[in-house]
Design a protein around this motif. Structure first.
Motif, PDB file in Angstrom:
ATOM      1  N   VAL A 115      -4.527 -47.511  -2.136  1.00 27.02           N
ATOM      2  CA  VAL A 115      -4.413 -46.937  -0.790  1.00 27.02           C
ATOM      3  C   VAL A 115      -2.943 -46.728  -0.433  1.00 27.02           C
ATOM      4  N   THR A 116      -2.152 -47.802  -0.542  1.00 23.87           N
ATOM      5  CA  THR A 116      -0.736 -47.692  -0.218  1.00 23.87           C
ATOM      6  C   THR A 116       0.046 -48.855  -0.811  1.00 23.87           C
ATOM      7  N   VAL A 277     -11.381 -44.240   4.663  1.00 25.34           N
ATOM      8  CA  VAL A 277     -10.105 -44.593   4.035  1.00 25.34           C
ATOM      9  C   VAL A 277      -8.979 -43.743   4.611  1.00 25.34           C
ATOM     10  N   TYR A 278      -9.280 -42.481   4.894  1.00 24.11           N
ATOM     11  CA  TYR A 278      -8.292 -41.604   5.541  1.00 24.11           C
ATOM     12  C   TYR A 278      -7.838 -42.198   6.871  1.00 24.11           C
ATOM     13  N   THR A 281      -5.725 -45.397   6.403  1.00 26.74           N
ATOM     14  CA  THR A 281      -4.377 -45.067   5.932  1.00 26.74           C
ATOM     15  C   THR A 281      -3.537 -44.481   7.061  1.00 26.74           C
ATOM     16  N   LYS A 282      -4.104 -43.567   7.792  1.00 28.69           N
ATOM     17  CA  LYS A 282      -3.418 -42.935   8.931  1.00 28.69           C
ATOM     18  C   LYS A 282      -3.038 -43.978   9.977  1.00 28.69           C
ATOM     19  N   TYR A 285       0.075 -46.077   8.936  1.00 28.08           N
ATOM     20  CA  TYR A 285       1.381 -45.421   9.008  1.00 28.08           C
ATOM     21  C   TYR A 285       1.749 -44.942  10.412  1.00 28.08           C
ATOM     22  N   LEU A 314      -5.057 -42.993  -6.569  1.00 30.04           N
ATOM     23  CA  LEU A 314      -5.270 -43.067  -5.130  1.00 30.04           C
ATOM     24  C   LEU A 314      -6.710 -42.734  -4.757  1.00 30.04           C
ATOM     25  N   HIS A 315      -7.183 -43.335  -3.674  1.00 28.10           N
ATOM     26  CA  HIS A 315      -8.476 -42.949  -3.110  1.00 28.10           C
ATOM     27  C   HIS A 315      -8.323 -41.571  -2.472  1.00 28.10           C
ATOM     28  N   ALA A 318      -6.991 -41.488   1.045  1.00 28.45           N
ATOM     29  CA  ALA A 318      -5.550 -41.711   1.175  1.00 28.45           C
ATOM     30  C   ALA A 318      -4.791 -40.445   0.789  1.00 28.45           C
ATOM     31  N   TYR A 321      -4.578 -37.989   3.680  1.00 27.30           N
ATOM     32  CA  TYR A 321      -3.567 -38.295   4.686  1.00 27.30           C
ATOM     33  C   TYR A 321      -2.170 -37.984   4.173  1.00 27.30           C
ATOM     34  N   TYR A 322      -1.874 -38.413   2.964  1.00 25.07           N
ATOM     35  CA  TYR A 322      -0.526 -38.205   2.433  1.00 25.07           C
ATOM     36  C   TYR A 322      -0.193 -36.719   2.326  1.00 25.07           C
TER      37      TYR A 322
END
Length: 335
Positions: A115-116, A277-278, A281-282, A285, A314-315, A318, A321-322
């Protein structure tokens, strides 16, 4: 309605659906961490609290952090779906991706995703000062046959210690009398003379190490690594790099100590919904100040470093989002 009109309506409906964002699925996730005396647990609690505060009211996504034996057990918990998220040490992520080391019998863990990146795991090798000669890791490696506290059985701590010391031709299981336990008990074992050395890899500062130095002062010594020793410790994995623990980080620490560090990262299961997961992750951050106020280890977190050194793909959530925020994803991190 004419056939042409019906086709036009269906096409418009399909376009609308394509533009409609995916919906999150209500869920209560378990986040596996490590022993309560290290860094994984408080950071895990912070991540779980952030998820509950930001996502549970509107999206019905909750998360609870649990203590565990660390990375080795966390991979099993993820594999068996007893946890859906976990903080993992970079080395164990490498083992999981390649099916090597202690995970050789299980093979590559294809159900795991990154994820990160979270923070660097800083190696703290500490000896009874009476056993110190050079002030480097060579002193630790040279004390075979002695009692050493190097982490719980099957933990990421003991696994990384085995890998590092293996670079100095030390088999910790054969060459030391191992005292198994978490960071707090390990520090206590050195303080009361049950062990002559400990290793507690974690984000700086480590609570158990702070308490140890506050209690016994200069009767224990935090060891350095030379550049050559760093290369030996890494063993070609490209995981460990130089890390300087600045003077004053721990009580009575008058000089900077040059040691090594490897990455820690947040992992999840591949089958979790992309949108969940999005959103997680968002949320991480967009709320870094919250995490950084909980534990200083997370102060190094930044979107620019989010994917640095990740050992697992990565999922997709994630990745979504990135890519939205302009992070370029290399092919090796795409599942």
């Amino acid at each position: 309605m004419t056939l042409h009109g019906m086709k036009t309506l269906l096409a418009a409906g399909a376009a609308t659906l394509a533009l409609t964002p995916a919906f999150a699925e209500p869920a209560d996730y378990i986040l596996a961490t490590a022993s309560t005396g290290g860094t994984y647990y408080p950071v895990g609690v912070a991540l779980a609290t952030l998820t509950k505060v930001k996502l549970q009211p509107g999206e019905e996504i909750g998360m609870s952090a649990i203590s565990s034996a660390g990375s080795g057990e966390n991979i099993r918990l993820l594999r068996e779906n007893e946890a859906q998220f976990a903080i993992l040490q970079g080395l164990f992520g490498y083992y999981a991706a390649t099916g090597t080391g202690p995970l050789e019998a299980d093979g590559p863990q294809e159900e795991l995703r990154s994820v990160t990146m979270l923070w660097q795991n800083v190696e703290h090798f500490i000896l009874d000062s009476d056993r110190v000669d050079t002030g480097t890791i060579a002193d630790f490696a040279g004390l075979t046959g002695e009692p050493m506290a190097l982490g719980r059985r099957n933990s990421g701590t003991i696994g990384s210690n085995a890998a590092i010391l293996g670079g100095f031709d030390v088999d910790i299981y054969a060459d030391y009398e191992l005292i198994e336990g978490g960071y707090g008990p390990s520090a206590e074992s050195l303080q009361n003379g049950q062990s002559v050395g400990i290793s507690t890899p974690a984000g700086v500062p480590v609570g158990a190490v702070s308490q140890l130095f506050a209690s016994v002062g200069d009767s224990v010594t935090l060891l350095n690594f030379t550049p050559e020793q760093m290369t030996q410790a890494d063993g070609g994995r490209q995981l460990w790099t130089e890390y300087v623990i600045e003077a004053g980080t721990y009580p009575g620490q008058d000089e900077a100590v040059t040691t090594i560090a490897q990455p820690n990262f947040l992992a999840t299961r591949a089958d979790l919904p992309d949108e969940n997961v999005y959103l997680i992750t968002k949320t991480i951050y967009e709320n870094l100040p919250f995490l950084q106020a909980i534990h200083p280890a997370t102060q190094a977190m930044a979107i620019e470093q989010a994917i640095a050194g990740l050992p697992l793909p990565l999922h997709p959530g994630a990745i979504q989002y990135y890519e939205e925020v302009g992070v370029e994803i290399p092919d090796r991190l795409r599942p």
